[in-house]
Design an enzyme around this catalytic site. Structure first.
Site, PDB file in Angstrom:
ATOM      1  N   GLU A  63     -14.174  44.342   1.150  1.00  0.00           N
ATOM      2  CA  GLU A  63     -14.221  42.920   1.482  1.00  0.00           C
ATOM      3  C   GLU A  63     -12.826  42.297   1.574  1.00  0.00           C
ATOM      4  O   GLU A  63     -11.815  42.934   1.290  1.00  0.00           O
ATOM      5  CB  GLU A  63     -15.093  42.196   0.440  1.00  0.00           C
ATOM      6  CG  GLU A  63     -16.533  42.702   0.484  1.00  0.00           C
ATOM      7  CD  GLU A  63     -17.488  41.956  -0.420  1.00  0.00           C
ATOM      8  OE1 GLU A  63     -17.030  41.176  -1.291  1.00  0.00           O
ATOM      9  OE2 GLU A  63     -18.706  42.149  -0.252  1.00  0.00           O
ATOM     10  N   CYS A  72     -18.325  46.447   6.424  1.00  0.00           N
ATOM     11  CA  CYS A  72     -19.426  47.177   5.795  1.00  0.00           C
ATOM     12  C   CYS A  72     -19.076  48.661   5.657  1.00  0.00           C
ATOM     13  O   CYS A  72     -18.288  49.214   6.440  1.00  0.00           O
ATOM     14  CB  CYS A  72     -20.682  47.072   6.651  1.00  0.00           C
ATOM     15  SG  CYS A  72     -21.357  45.421   6.796  1.00  0.00           S
ATOM     16  N   GLU A  74     -20.905  51.249   6.390  1.00  0.00           N
ATOM     17  CA  GLU A  74     -21.318  52.064   7.544  1.00  0.00           C
ATOM     18  C   GLU A  74     -20.297  52.021   8.675  1.00  0.00           C
ATOM     19  O   GLU A  74     -19.986  53.038   9.305  1.00  0.00           O
ATOM     20  CB  GLU A  74     -22.662  51.567   8.109  1.00  0.00           C
ATOM     21  CG  GLU A  74     -23.814  51.590   7.142  1.00  0.00           C
ATOM     22  CD  GLU A  74     -23.990  50.261   6.421  1.00  0.00           C
ATOM     23  OE1 GLU A  74     -22.998  49.743   5.877  1.00  0.00           O
ATOM     24  OE2 GLU A  74     -25.119  49.762   6.386  1.00  0.00           O
ATOM     25  N   CYS A 111     -26.888  45.900   8.417  1.00  0.00           N
ATOM     26  CA  CYS A 111     -26.803  44.624   9.134  1.00  0.00           C
ATOM     27  C   CYS A 111     -26.809  44.873  10.642  1.00  0.00           C
ATOM     28  O   CYS A 111     -26.680  46.014  11.107  1.00  0.00           O
ATOM     29  CB  CYS A 111     -25.542  43.859   8.715  1.00  0.00           C
ATOM     30  SG  CYS A 111     -24.025  44.458   9.495  1.00  0.00           S
TER      31      CYS A 111
HETATM   32  N1  THU Z   1     -22.844  45.484   3.428  1.00  0.00           N
HETATM   33  C1  THU Z   1     -22.606  46.791   3.763  1.00  0.00           C
HETATM   34  O1  THU Z   1     -21.535  47.335   3.517  1.00  0.00           O
HETATM   35  N2  THU Z   1     -23.601  47.474   4.383  1.00  0.00           N
HETATM   36  C2  THU Z   1     -24.870  46.991   4.553  1.00  0.00           C
HETATM   37  O2  THU Z   1     -25.723  47.712   5.080  1.00  0.00           O
HETATM   38  C3  THU Z   1     -25.225  45.649   4.102  1.00  0.00           C
HETATM   39  C4  THU Z   1     -24.067  44.783   3.728  1.00  0.00           C
HETATM   40  C5  THU Z   1     -21.794  44.768   2.696  1.00  0.00           C
HETATM   41  C6  THU Z   1     -21.093  43.686   3.435  1.00  0.00           C
HETATM   42  C7  THU Z   1     -20.595  42.849   2.277  1.00  0.00           C
HETATM   43  O3  THU Z   1     -19.397  43.429   1.783  1.00  0.00           O
HETATM   44  C8  THU Z   1     -21.657  42.980   1.229  1.00  0.00           C
HETATM   45  O4  THU Z   1     -22.359  44.167   1.560  1.00  0.00           O
HETATM   46  C9  THU Z   1     -22.607  41.821   1.133  1.00  0.00           C
HETATM   47  O5  THU Z   1     -23.130  41.499   2.368  1.00  0.00           O
END
Ligand code: THU
Length: 159
Positions: A63, A72, A74, A111
């Site tokens: 983040e 994210c 992925e 997402c």
């Molecule tokens: N996030 C991911 O890394 N992958 C997902 O499949 C869902 C969301 C992360 C983004 C952010 O850092 C945190 O999870 C909350 O949304």
């Protein structure tokens, strides 16, 4: 008006129904989730991918105080393997998440941007990717290709 029906399939499995390789992939995703840098959401995500040669790579979410800059797990992972192993198609991706400080795994689902990134990886190698997502209580959902998570997906600029 014409109705168009598109069926998607969601396979629900218990841990014991996974293949040895699938269980190993989920374990790698769980292990790497502890490296998440998620001080803002406290939602720690781990993703692991198996490439066509059987090798496994993994990533967590990273983040940023400027929230949209964060990435994210992925997308970081698919970007990394695409950049470093361009000749190897991703075959299976496992995704898990846990809230900081909790013992149990949270339910997770990729997402929209990550679904689009998985779609691009499928198109790049012309090969569907099996997607495993861990839910609470040890349930795993499996999708045999991104189309089951992204109906009417965008993948052609010219038609
Ligand atoms: N996030 C991911 O890394 N992958 C997902 O499949 C869902 C969301 C992360 C983004 C952010 O850092 C945190 O999870 C909350 O949304």
């Amino acid at each position: 008006m014409k109705k168009i029906t598109d069926t998607i399939e969601i396979e629900e499995l218990s841990y014991s129904e996974l293949s040895t390789k699938e269980a190993a992939l989920l374990k790698r995703a769980q292990e790497i989730s502890t490296n998440a840098y998620a001080p803002y959401s406290k939602f720690q995500v781990g993703a692991a991918v198996e490439l066509a040669n059987g090798e496994i790579y993994q990533s967590s979410n990273q983040e940023n105080v400027s929230f949209p800059v964060g990435t994210c797990a992925e997308r970081l992972l698919l970007g990394y393997v695409g950049a470093n192993f361009p000749e190897l198609a991703p075959k299976t991706i496992a995704i898990v998440a846990r809230r900081e400080g909790e013992v149990d795994w949270a339910g997770v689902s990729p997402c929209g941007m990550c679904r689009q990134a998985i779609n691009e990886a499928e198109n790049r190698y012309n090969s569907p990717i099996s997607i495993l997502i861990l839910q609470s209580k040890g349930i795993v959902l499996r999708f045999q290709g991104i189309r089951h998570l992204l109906p009417l997906k965008f993948d052609d600029l010219h038609s």
